[in-house]
Design a protein around this motif. Sequence first.
Motif, PDB file in Angstrom:
ATOM      1  N   UNK A   1       0.855  -1.182   0.000  1.00  0.00           N
ATOM      2  CA  UNK A   1       0.000   0.000   0.000  1.00  0.00           C
ATOM      3  C   UNK A   1       0.895   1.238   0.000  1.00  0.00           C
ATOM      4  N   UNK A   2       0.579   2.172  -0.887  1.00  0.00           N
ATOM      5  CA  UNK A   2       1.387   3.379  -1.038  1.00  0.00           C
ATOM      6  C   UNK A   2       0.464   4.599  -1.048  1.00  0.00           C
ATOM      7  N   UNK A   3       0.814   5.616  -0.276  1.00  0.00           N
ATOM      8  CA  UNK A   3       0.103   6.896  -0.291  1.00  0.00           C
ATOM      9  C   UNK A   3       0.906   7.878  -1.136  1.00  0.00           C
ATOM     10  N   UNK A   4       0.207   8.741  -1.867  1.00  0.00           N
ATOM     11  CA  UNK A   4       0.898   9.677  -2.759  1.00  0.00           C
ATOM     12  C   UNK A   4       0.177  11.023  -2.776  1.00  0.00           C
ATOM     13  N   UNK A   5       0.912  12.039  -3.190  1.00  0.00           N
ATOM     14  CA  UNK A   5       0.315  13.371  -3.343  1.00  0.00           C
ATOM     15  C   UNK A   5       1.062  14.139  -4.423  1.00  0.00           C
ATOM     16  N   UNK A   6       0.366  15.114  -4.972  1.00  0.00           N
ATOM     17  CA  UNK A   6       0.965  16.066  -5.912  1.00  0.00           C
ATOM     18  C   UNK A   6       0.825  17.445  -5.286  1.00  0.00           C
ATOM     19  N   UNK A   7       1.947  18.157  -5.206  1.00  0.00           N
ATOM     20  CA  UNK A   7       1.993  19.494  -4.625  1.00  0.00           C
ATOM     21  C   UNK A   7       2.509  20.451  -5.691  1.00  0.00           C
ATOM     22  N   UNK A   8       1.885  21.624  -5.785  1.00  0.00           N
ATOM     23  CA  UNK A   8       2.353  22.616  -6.755  1.00  0.00           C
ATOM     24  C   UNK A   8       3.458  23.479  -6.130  1.00  0.00           C
ATOM     25  N   UNK A   9       3.979  24.408  -6.887  1.00  0.00           N
ATOM     26  CA  UNK A   9       5.107  25.216  -6.418  1.00  0.00           C
ATOM     27  C   UNK A   9       4.701  26.240  -5.354  1.00  0.00           C
ATOM     28  N   UNK A  10       3.410  26.408  -5.132  1.00  0.00           N
ATOM     29  CA  UNK A  10       2.961  27.271  -4.043  1.00  0.00           C
ATOM     30  C   UNK A  10       2.828  26.469  -2.751  1.00  0.00           C
ATOM     31  N   UNK A  11       3.076  25.166  -2.819  1.00  0.00           N
ATOM     32  CA  UNK A  11       2.986  24.307  -1.648  1.00  0.00           C
ATOM     33  C   UNK A  11       1.593  23.754  -1.395  1.00  0.00           C
ATOM     34  N   UNK A  12       0.680  23.969  -2.337  1.00  0.00           N
ATOM     35  CA  UNK A  12      -0.693  23.480  -2.184  1.00  0.00           C
ATOM     36  C   UNK A  12      -0.813  22.037  -2.668  1.00  0.00           C
ATOM     37  N   UNK A  13      -1.520  21.223  -1.899  1.00  0.00           N
ATOM     38  CA  UNK A  13      -1.785  19.845  -2.315  1.00  0.00           C
ATOM     39  C   UNK A  13      -2.904  19.869  -3.342  1.00  0.00           C
ATOM     40  N   UNK A  14      -2.592  19.374  -4.530  1.00  0.00           N
ATOM     41  CA  UNK A  14      -3.560  19.384  -5.632  1.00  0.00           C
ATOM     42  C   UNK A  14      -4.277  18.052  -5.784  1.00  0.00           C
ATOM     43  N   UNK A  15      -3.552  16.955  -5.565  1.00  0.00           N
ATOM     44  CA  UNK A  15      -4.101  15.622  -5.777  1.00  0.00           C
ATOM     45  C   UNK A  15      -3.509  14.687  -4.734  1.00  0.00           C
ATOM     46  N   UNK A  16      -4.325  13.774  -4.223  1.00  0.00           N
ATOM     47  CA  UNK A  16      -3.834  12.720  -3.333  1.00  0.00           C
ATOM     48  C   UNK A  16      -4.290  11.378  -3.895  1.00  0.00           C
ATOM     49  N   UNK A  17      -3.577  10.325  -3.502  1.00  0.00           N
ATOM     50  CA  UNK A  17      -3.923   8.990  -3.999  1.00  0.00           C
ATOM     51  C   UNK A  17      -3.537   7.923  -2.994  1.00  0.00           C
ATOM     52  N   UNK A  18      -4.259   6.830  -3.070  1.00  0.00           N
ATOM     53  CA  UNK A  18      -3.914   5.603  -2.370  1.00  0.00           C
ATOM     54  C   UNK A  18      -3.779   4.528  -3.440  1.00  0.00           C
ATOM     55  N   UNK A  19      -2.630   3.866  -3.469  1.00  0.00           N
ATOM     56  CA  UNK A  19      -2.382   2.824  -4.460  1.00  0.00           C
ATOM     57  C   UNK A  19      -2.133   1.497  -3.763  1.00  0.00           C
ATOM     58  N   UNK A  20      -2.581   0.433  -4.397  1.00  0.00           N
ATOM     59  CA  UNK A  20      -2.283  -0.909  -3.916  1.00  0.00           C
ATOM     60  C   UNK A  20      -1.662  -1.680  -5.071  1.00  0.00           C
ATOM     61  N   UNK A  21      -0.519  -2.277  -4.784  1.00  0.00           N
ATOM     62  CA  UNK A  21       0.180  -3.118  -5.753  1.00  0.00           C
ATOM     63  C   UNK A  21       0.223  -4.535  -5.213  1.00  0.00           C
TER      64      UNK A  21
END
Length: 146
Positions: free
Chosen positions: A118-138
């Motif tokens: 199980x992996x948690x992920x996020x995308x942050x822009x250059x202003x430091x704002x979280x734009x997208x989050x995800x939970x992945x299972x492999x």
Amino acid sequence: MSHQNPLFNKTVTHNDGLKKQLYLLRDELDAQGAPDREGYLLLELGGGVAGQDGIAHGGFLSIVMDQVTGTLIGLTGLEGGLGMYTVALNLSYHKPVFVPSVIIATAKISRIERRRIHVDASIVDMQGDTCTTAEAIFVQKRPETL
């Protein structure tokens, strides 16, 4: 009326999509001696990944999440040399990712259950704002038997 999506049209016809990328791995032990692993994918995005003018396509962001999480597993050797399959990738979109821009996608192993990672992920822009989050299972591939 047909809707032509700029993500597919622009990405395949010119080089203004993914301009640069860099993947960094942090593989350490926590205070209890357990592995503490994170991956960081730094991306410079062009307008070729837009789904709407000036906004990155959500499907492209899901590819980014799959890439940052899967690469983390591969670089840490957690697939045991057998390879992995993505069996679930659940995204939440919090804020648009504007393009052109630079973003940082981060992945962290949250738990391992036998062949499942199980992996948690996020995308942050250059202003430091979280734009997208995800939970992945492999899931780790099974060894082939004769």
